[in-house]
Design a protein around this motif. Structure first.
Motif, PDB file in Angstrom:
ATOM      1  N   VAL A 164      50.092  52.868  77.107  1.00 38.71           N
ATOM      2  CA  VAL A 164      51.407  53.085  76.416  1.00 38.71           C
ATOM      3  C   VAL A 164      51.205  51.585  74.983  1.00 38.71           C
ATOM      4  N   ASP A 165      50.946  51.298  75.241  1.00 37.19           N
ATOM      5  CA  ASP A 165      51.344  49.423  74.148  1.00 37.19           C
ATOM      6  C   ASP A 165      50.374  50.127  73.813  1.00 37.19           C
ATOM      7  N   MET A 176      51.919  58.492  72.674  1.00 38.79           N
ATOM      8  CA  MET A 176      53.286  58.605  73.848  1.00 38.79           C
ATOM      9  C   MET A 176      54.029  59.618  73.094  1.00 38.79           C
ATOM     10  N   THR A 199      57.027  63.218  73.891  1.00 34.53           N
ATOM     11  CA  THR A 199      57.743  61.843  73.947  1.00 34.53           C
ATOM     12  C   THR A 199      57.880  61.404  75.637  1.00 34.53           C
ATOM     13  N   VAL A 200      56.136  60.332  75.741  1.00 33.90           N
ATOM     14  CA  VAL A 200      56.636  59.573  76.846  1.00 33.90           C
ATOM     15  C   VAL A 200      57.960  58.718  76.916  1.00 33.90           C
ATOM     16  N   MET A 201      58.847  58.616  77.720  1.00 31.21           N
ATOM     17  CA  MET A 201      60.091  57.946  77.765  1.00 31.21           C
ATOM     18  C   MET A 201      60.253  57.321  78.735  1.00 31.21           C
ATOM     19  N   SER A 202      59.177  56.911  79.240  1.00 28.58           N
ATOM     20  CA  SER A 202      59.511  56.202  81.309  1.00 28.58           C
ATOM     21  C   SER A 202      58.356  56.118  81.941  1.00 28.58           C
ATOM     22  N   ILE A 203      57.793  55.226  82.061  1.00 30.55           N
ATOM     23  CA  ILE A 203      56.857  54.720  82.594  1.00 30.55           C
ATOM     24  C   ILE A 203      56.455  54.408  83.803  1.00 30.55           C
TER      25      ILE A 203
END
Lengths: 306, 108
Positions: free
Chosen positions: B60-61, B67, B71-75
Motif C-alpha cells: 500500500v505504501d 488502495m 477504499t482500503v482503510m485498514s491492513i
C-alpha cells in the motif's frame, strides 16, 4: 501422550515461558493464536525493553523472541484455542476439532483493545473505525480524526495520528486526563490536537465510511454531530479470558486471579502470566518476567507430581 | 515474500484481477505487524490451490491509487476478485483454516 507444558498465547509472557520451558527440556507446545505476538505486533518503536539501546520495532522484537523459543524446540500451533477442560488431569485444550492434552498449562493470552459498544462502531470497523493508530493511521493522510479516551494510549494514538491527519480531536468523558503528565503536555500543546472535555461518543455515523459521530456533553446533555473521517478508540483493554470463564477464578473485570506475586491460579497446575492477569503494570518486560516465573513454577509442579 | 505468491502494483492492476480464476489480493505494508503474520498462511494457501486461486501482494505504501480506489482503510485487508469484480473482502489477520473456510466457495 499428554504434553508436559502447553502454553496458550504468544506475547512476551508466553514466549519467555516457552524459552524457559524448552531449555528445561519440557518440550513445550504453544498455541500461539491468530493474533500472534500480541500487542507488540501493533506497536512501532519499543524504547523501554532492556537490551536494545537504540530501540527496536515491536514486530521485530516478537520475531526474535519466537525464533529464540523455536531454537530450543518449542512447537507452535498457529490457531486460537476454542475450548478448555481443566476439570481433571491431564488438562484438555481444544483448537477447533483438534484436542490437546497437557500435564500443566501456562495461560498468556494477553489483552485486547476495549470497544465502546455503540451503534455504528462494529459495522464501520475497517472503514474508519479503528483501535490501532499504528496499523491504520497511514490511511488517513490529511483527514480529520477523533480519538476517544483519556489515558496514555489515547495521548500516544493522538500524537501518532498527527503525522498523517490534518486535525485530531480527543474526546474525553471527564474534565481532565488520567494520562501521565508528560503525555498530557505533549498532546495539549500540539497545534493539530483539539480536546473536547466532558463528552462521550454516542454513535458512529456513516453509511459505508465514517463521516462523523454523535457527541453528548455529559454535563449539559447537549448532543451534537461532529464531522470526521475516522474514529480511533483508545479506552483501555480487556483481558482475553473468554474461554476460561467458569473454568478459572476471574476477577470482576475478567482478569485471571493469581496468588499475589506468583503465576499460580485457582487450579493447581494451571499458571497465568502477562496482561491476562496483570492490570497494573502491563509492560512487555513485566510480562516476560511473569512468563519466566510461570515456566519455573510449571517445571517445579511437574517435578513434584511425576 | 512467499514463493507461491505474485506481486501486483497500481500499473496493470486491472489486468491482474481480470481473470476468471479468482485472485486474492493481500494489501500489506512493511510496518504492519499483523500483515507479516499472514505471509506464511497465504503462501501455503497459494501453493495448495495452484491453478484454482492466485494470491497477489500489493504494497500500500508503493501503490496508493489501488488502495484508494478500493477504499482500503485498514491492513491487512484481503480482497478476492474474479473477472475484475470484488467478490469478498476480509479485514484483519486470520488463521489459515479460517481463511480457507471463508474462501471455500471459490476453491472448488
Amino acid at each position: 501422550m499428554a504434553e508436559k507444558v502447553l502454553i496458550i498465547g504468544s506475547g512476551p509472557a508466553g514466549l519467555t515461558a516457552a524459552i524457559y520451558a524448552a531449555r528445561a527440556e519440557l518440550e513445550p507446545l504453544m498455541i500461539e493464536g491468530v493474533e500472534r505476538g500480541g500487542q507488540l505486533m501493533i506497536t512501532t518503536d519499543v524504547e523501554n525493553y532492556p537490551g536494545f539501546s537504540d530501540g527496536i520495532m515491536g514486530p521485530e522484537l516478537m520475531e526474535q523472541m519466537r525464533k529464540q523459543a523455536e531454537r530450543f524446540g518449542t512447537r507452535i500451533v498457529s490457531s486460537d484455542v476454542t475450548a478448555v477442560d481443566f476439570s481433571e488431569q491431564p488438562f484438555k485444550v481444544s483448537v477447533g476439532s483438534d484436542e490437546y492434552t497437557a500435564d500443566s498449562i501456562i495461560i498468556s493470552t494477553g489483552a485486547s483493545a476495549r470497544w465502546l459498544g455503540i451503534e455504528g462502531e462494529a459495522r464501520l470497523r475497517g472503514y474508519g473505525v479503528s483501535a490501532c493508530a499504528t496499523c491504520d493511521g497511514f490511511f488517513f493522510k490529511e483527514k480529520e480524526l477523533i480519538v476517544v479516551g483519556g489515558g496514555d494510549t489515547a495521548m500516544e494514538e493522538a500524537l501518532f495520528l498527527t503525522k498523517f491527519a490534518s486535525k485530531v480531536t480527543i474526546i474525553h468523558r471527564r474534565d481532565e486526563f488520567r494520562a501521565s503528565p508528560i503525555m498530557v503536555k505533549r498532546a495539549v500543546n500540539h497545534p493539530n490536537i483539539d480536546i473536547i472535555w466532558d463528552s462521550v461518543v454516542e454513535e458512529v455515523l456513516g453509511d459505508t465510511l465514517v463521516t462523523g459521530a454523535l457527541i453528548r456533553n455529559v454535563k449539559t446533555d447537549e448532543v451534537t454531530t461532529f464531522n470526521a473521517d475516522g474514529i480511533f478508540i483508545a479506552i483501555g483493554h480487556v483481558p482475553n479470558t473468554k474461554v476460561f470463564d467458569g473454568v478459572l477464578d476471574l476477577d470482576d473485570t475478567g482478569y485471571i486471579v493469581t496468588e499475589p506475586g506468583t503465576p499460580v491460579t485457582s487450579i493447581t497446575g494451571v499458571f497465568a502470566a502477562g496482561d491476562v492477569t496483570d492490570k497494573i503494570y502491563r509492560q512487555a518486560v513485566t510480562a516476560a518476567g511473569m512468563g519466566c516465573q510461570a515456566a519455573l513454577d510449571a517445571a517445579r509442579f511437574l517435578d513434584e507430581t511425576t | 515474500m512467499g514463493q507461491n505468491t505474485i506481486t501486483v502494483t497500481d500499473s496493470g492492476f486491472a489486468d491482474a484481477i481480470a481473470s476468471e480464476t479468482p485472485t486474492l489480493v493481500d494489501f500489506w505494508a512493511e510496518w504492519c505487524g499483523p500483515c507479516k503474520v499472514m505471509d506464511g498462511p497465504l503462501n501455503e494457501i497459494a501453493g495448495e490451490n495452484s491453478g484454482k486461486l492466485t494470491v497477489a501482494k500489493l504494497n500500500v505504501d508503493e501503490n496508493p491509487a489501488t488502495m484508494g480506489s478500493y477504499t482500503v482503510m485498514s491492513i491487512p485487508t484481503l480482497i478476492l476478485f474474479q473477472g475484475g469484480e470484488e467478490k469478498q473482502r476480509f479485514v484483519g489477520a486470520r488463521s489459515k483454516e479460517q481463511l480457507i473456510s471463508e474462501l471455500a466457495d471459490y476453491l472448488q
